[in-house]
Write an enzyme that holds these catalytic residues in place. Structure first.
Site, PDB file in Angstrom:
ATOM      1  N   CYS A   2       0.884  -1.197  -0.065  1.00 55.00           N
ATOM      2  CA  CYS A   2       0.016  -0.076   0.027  1.00 55.00           C
ATOM      3  C   CYS A   2       0.807   1.076   0.017  1.00 55.00           C
ATOM      4  O   CYS A   2       1.861   1.361   0.671  1.00 55.00           O
ATOM      5  CB  CYS A   2      -1.043   0.122   1.148  1.00 55.00           C
ATOM      6  N   ARG A  27       3.617  -0.249  -4.939  1.00 56.18           N
ATOM      7  CA  ARG A  27       3.716  -0.814  -3.746  1.00 56.18           C
ATOM      8  C   ARG A  27       2.315  -1.533  -3.515  1.00 56.18           C
ATOM      9  O   ARG A  27       1.995  -2.244  -2.534  1.00 56.18           O
ATOM     10  CB  ARG A  27       3.593   0.232  -2.775  1.00 56.18           C
ATOM     11  N   TRP A  74      -2.743  -2.728  -1.864  1.00 51.95           N
ATOM     12  CA  TRP A  74      -2.524  -4.087  -1.961  1.00 51.95           C
ATOM     13  C   TRP A  74      -3.306  -4.995  -0.618  1.00 51.95           C
ATOM     14  O   TRP A  74      -3.236  -4.922   0.376  1.00 51.95           O
ATOM     15  CB  TRP A  74      -0.959  -4.541  -1.781  1.00 51.95           C
ATOM     16  N   ASN A  98      -1.899   2.278   5.733  1.00 51.24           N
ATOM     17  CA  ASN A  98      -0.805   1.245   5.350  1.00 51.24           C
ATOM     18  C   ASN A  98      -0.525   0.416   6.567  1.00 51.24           C
ATOM     19  O   ASN A  98      -0.025   0.900   7.598  1.00 51.24           O
ATOM     20  CB  ASN A  98       0.338   1.745   4.506  1.00 51.24           C
ATOM     21  N   GLY A  99      -0.426  -0.916   6.402  1.00 47.18           N
ATOM     22  CA  GLY A  99      -0.152  -1.749   7.634  1.00 47.18           C
ATOM     23  C   GLY A  99      -1.239  -2.941   7.786  1.00 47.18           C
ATOM     24  O   GLY A  99      -2.239  -3.048   7.006  1.00 47.18           O
ATOM     25  N   GLU A 476      16.455 -18.595  -8.759  1.00 41.25           N
ATOM     26  CA  GLU A 476      16.014 -17.217  -9.132  1.00 41.25           C
ATOM     27  C   GLU A 476      15.576 -17.060 -10.658  1.00 41.25           C
ATOM     28  O   GLU A 476      14.283 -16.355 -10.780  1.00 41.25           O
ATOM     29  CB  GLU A 476      17.363 -16.241  -9.040  1.00 41.25           C
ATOM     30  N   LYS A 480      11.608 -15.681 -11.251  1.00 46.05           N
ATOM     31  CA  LYS A 480      11.281 -14.596 -12.349  1.00 46.05           C
ATOM     32  C   LYS A 480      10.302 -15.069 -13.240  1.00 46.05           C
ATOM     33  O   LYS A 480       9.267 -14.274 -13.595  1.00 46.05           O
ATOM     34  CB  LYS A 480      12.559 -14.134 -13.214  1.00 46.05           C
ATOM     35  N   GLU A 483       6.890 -15.431 -11.501  1.00 50.96           N
ATOM     36  CA  GLU A 483       6.028 -14.107 -11.103  1.00 50.96           C
ATOM     37  C   GLU A 483       5.767 -12.940 -12.102  1.00 50.96           C
ATOM     38  O   GLU A 483       4.454 -12.543 -12.067  1.00 50.96           O
ATOM     39  CB  GLU A 483       6.909 -13.499  -9.939  1.00 50.96           C
ATOM     40  N   HIS A 499      14.603 -38.796  -7.671  1.00 52.53           N
ATOM     41  CA  HIS A 499      14.129 -39.103  -6.363  1.00 52.53           C
ATOM     42  C   HIS A 499      12.467 -38.666  -6.198  1.00 52.53           C
ATOM     43  O   HIS A 499      11.939 -38.434  -5.294  1.00 52.53           O
ATOM     44  CB  HIS A 499      14.957 -38.564  -5.212  1.00 52.53           C
ATOM     45  N   LYS A 598       5.865  -4.194  -4.842  1.00 49.30           N
ATOM     46  CA  LYS A 598       7.252  -4.422  -4.650  1.00 49.30           C
ATOM     47  C   LYS A 598       7.724  -4.303  -3.320  1.00 49.30           C
ATOM     48  O   LYS A 598       9.012  -4.767  -2.835  1.00 49.30           O
ATOM     49  CB  LYS A 598       7.690  -3.038  -5.336  1.00 49.30           C
TER      50      LYS A 598
HETATM   51  C1  F6R Z   1      11.085 -11.298  -7.014  1.00 50.00           C
HETATM   52  C2  F6R Z   1      11.147 -10.024  -6.003  1.00 50.00           C
HETATM   53  C3  F6R Z   1      10.633 -10.598  -4.628  1.00 50.00           C
HETATM   54  C4  F6R Z   1      11.800  -9.604  -3.483  1.00 50.00           C
HETATM   55  C5  F6R Z   1      11.090 -10.185  -2.024  1.00 50.00           C
HETATM   56  C6  F6R Z   1      11.981  -9.636  -1.031  1.00 50.00           C
HETATM   57  O1  F6R Z   1      11.586 -10.538  -8.092  1.00 50.00           O
HETATM   58  O2  F6R Z   1      11.267  -9.070  -6.168  1.00 50.00           O
HETATM   59  O3  F6R Z   1      10.737 -11.952  -4.347  1.00 50.00           O
HETATM   60  O4  F6R Z   1      12.815 -10.032  -3.565  1.00 50.00           O
HETATM   61  O5  F6R Z   1      10.006  -9.584  -2.049  1.00 50.00           O
HETATM   62  O6  F6R Z   1      12.021  -7.997  -1.206  1.00 50.00           O
HETATM   63  P1  F6R Z   1      13.123  -7.247  -0.718  1.00 50.00           P
HETATM   64  O7  F6R Z   1      14.399  -7.684  -1.296  1.00 50.00           O
HETATM   65  O8  F6R Z   1      12.873  -5.851  -0.873  1.00 50.00           O
HETATM   66  O9  F6R Z   1      13.191  -7.740   0.753  1.00 50.00           O
END
Ligand code: F6R
Length: 603
Positions: A2, A27, A74, A98-99, A476, A480, A483, A499, A598
């Site tokens: 948020c 956000r 969010w 927010n929270g 990783e 990507k 998501e 396995h 984010k």
């Molecule tokens: C994936 C992504 C998330 C963040 C995770 C942690 O592309 O961006 O998995 O890596 O939410 O976020 P931070 O690094 O901001 O703690």
């Protein structure tokens, strides 16, 4: 999660709020809303949709208002709906939050306010309680209300009988504030302030902020005046521009080389790791014999890979935990452990809680963070900034590379300070310095991955296999792909296939293999044969210099050469680009994938 915003001033309030909300939208983007105070009347516009839709609703309103607040949501408690969108209004109060107010259900029962609620979430409860306590004195009402709230909050409030006054208070969830010529602006993060200010302060927790046309003041809950501590912004709006790229994610992959160069320049001097300016001296590296890393998502993947590097080069035992599990696992941390937390945003609540938990146990802490002045950066004993520059796309790219660079340099620093003469380390750092150019070369060849994405876009599921460091790289890569392209994708350690997971391989199942480690050529080749024997269609991403030794008839993509231990730097942009083009080909939202945000400030 948020984004919240508040403005008081003589500027075009509608424009300022909408522009700032757009910069905060990463956000959360389940709903959006604003409230303007025009004299004695309060106008509220909201919708269960993105800021671009809100913009149409707001057109022609709010330009002459002297104050307003806004929100981009969010969803946590309560569905994505009009009634759950912010701002919430109750009597004289208009509020954004927010929270998470964890005890909202108990509060509803205790204060018998069921009949006053229109929404099904937690935030409106704060608005109603505030109105119940409001007898003309905002300070008293806010103090009494927040005493009742459990959980986290950043609350921004207006009272209809106090036109053009905005109040705010926070616990954990961030609020930053700036003052400029034409007014005062507060927001959840600095991105929203970047258009207008060079100086800001972080609102201290449990401190009431008042902003009006003539006043900006802070008081603690006992009424004592508090002086804001101003800091300088080190980026501007120009850094948030897409600079001709269609999406932030593409821009951020294109910037990855530059970001890595900047990061290496910050923490390697004369060819050796250098952290003295950040307070990590010889004593720091000698007094810690164990490392405990906590992080989430992409940052966790950087941590996982770095365990190998810390243990191999520095001989220092390293444990890596998901921040969200750390508090349950409560590992027995040795006296001489250092807690390392990694977070791009510096606000991820799980990582913040893990940090707090470790600090409570008396552990020295080191944060690797991108966003300056963020909560994690402020609370850790030491901070290393990633220097990646603002990362706006929800999918993390350049921050991952910079996190890794710092972790490698830290491992080399441990090695240099505690056991080695530094020669090997200097050679590896020299090799690392080649990585930015290689990353840029990968970007130049992006159409190769675009073509592959065109062929993979209709797949429901993709497997990724690799061993050792390749396994972590693929974790990783798989995140990507999941998501942003919504294709189900899992990374498996190749040796584990037999396995269980190999049962899922059937004719034409796409399998991406990563083979960046020379010594693993024979073993990984066997695993590729195993899946091919079951009909899999294999795409093998292999280190250029060992390509000639790989003779299977599968589609091969070359990964640019670096020493094996550094191959992640040339491999990861390839997989980031593949995921990016999959999202493009599927026509889904690249920078704002569904259900994500984010900054993850809910547990
Ligand atoms: C994936 C992504 C998330 C963040 C995770 C942690 O592309 O961006 O998995 O890596 O939410 O976020 P931070 O690094 O901001 O703690």
């Amino acid at each position: 999660m948020c984004g919240i915003i508040g403005y008081v001033g003589t500027g075009n309030t509608a424009d300022i709020l909408m522009r700032s909300l757009k910069l905060l939208e990463y956000r959360g983007y389940d709903s959006s809303g604003v409230a303007f105070c025009s004299g004695k009347s309060m106008e509220v516009f909201k919708c269960p949709d993105r800021v671009s839709v809100l913009e149409d609703l707001v057109k022609g309103h709010g330009e002459n208002a002297k104050s307003g607040i806004g929100h981009t949501r969010w969803a946590t408690h309560g569905s994505v709906s009009f009634k759950n969108s912010h701002p919430h209004q109750a009597g004289k109060v208009t509020l954004v939050h927010n929270g998470i107010i964890e005890n909202y259900k108990e509060l509803i029962q205790t204060y018998h306010i069921e009949n006053r609620l229109l929404s099904t979430g937690d935030s409106e409860v704060a608005a109603v309680l505030l109105d119940e306590h409001y007898k003309g004195d905002p300070y008293a009402a806010i103090s009494e209300t927040v005493e009742l709230l459990q959980g986290t909050y950043a609350l921004v409030m207006m009272f209809s009988d106090r036109p053009d006054e905005i109040y705010a208070i926070r616990k954990v969830s961030p609020i930053v504030v700036s003052e400029q010529e034409n007014g005062k602006l507060l927001a959840s993060d600095l991105n929203a302030l970047s258009t207008v200010c060079r100086e800001y302060f972080v609102l201290p927790e449990k401190t009431i902020l008042k902003m009006s046309l003539s006043e900006l003041s802070l008081k603690d809950l006992s009424g004592k005046d508090i002086k804001p501590e101003y800091e300088q912004m080190d980026f501007g709006f120009e850094d948030l521009d897409k600079k001709g790229h269609p999406f932030y994610m593409e821009k951020e992959i294109a910037e990855e080389g530059t970001a890595l160069r900047r990061c290496l320049a910050s923490y390697a001097a004369d060819g050796l790791p250098s952290f003295e300016d950040e307070g990590l001296d010889h004593g720091f590296f000698c007094r810690h014999k164990h490392i405990v890393i906590c992080a989430c998502g992409t940052s966790y993947h950087a941590g996982l890979l770095s365990k190998r590097i810390f243990e191999k080069y520095a001989g220092i035992s390293t444990e890596v935990y998901l921040s969200s599990e750390f508090i349950y696992e409560r590992p027995l941390m040795e006296e001489d452990s250092v807690l390392v937390v990694i977070s791009q945003s510096g606000e991820t609540i799980d990582t913040l809680e893990a940090l707090r938990c470790g600090r409570k146990e008396g552990k020295e802490s080191l944060a690797i963070v991108n966003v300056k002045g963020s909560s994690i950066a402020r609370e850790a004993d030491h901070v290393l900034y990633m220097e990646a520059g603002p990362e706006i796309a929800v999918a993390s790219t350049k921050a991952y590379t910079c996190q890794l660079a710092i972790l490698y340099l830290l491992a080399f620093a441990f090695a240099k300070e505690t056991k080695q003469d530094g020669e090997d380390i200097a050679k590896l750092i020299e090799e690392m310095r080649k990585a930015p150019d290689l990353i840029e070369a990968v970007y130049e060849e992006r159409e190769t991955y675009h073509d592959l994405a065109k062929r993979l876009k209709d797949q429901k599921s993709v497997f990724m296999i690799g061993r050792s460091l390749d396994y972590y790289i693929l974790m990783e890569a798989a995140l990507k792909m999941k998501e942003i392209s919504y294709i189900h994708c899992e990374a498996y350690a190749s040796g584990e296939l037999k396995h269980g997971p190999i049962a899922l391989i059937e004719k034409d199942t796409p399998v991406i293999a990563c083979l960046s480690q020379k010594d693993l050529l024979a073993k990984e080749s066997s695993n590729i044969k195993e899946v091919r024997a079951r009909g899999a269609k294999v795409f093998c991403f292999i280190k250029e210099s060992i390509r000639k030794d790989f003779v299977q008839k599968v589609e091969v993509f070359a990964l640019k050469d670096l020493p094996d231990d550094l191959m992640v730097f040339s491999a990861i942009p390839v997989f980031q680009l593949l995921a990016y083009y999959l999202a493009i080909e599927k026509g889904v939202s690249v920078d704002k994938p569904r259900n994500l945000a984010k900054v993850v400030t809910v547990e």
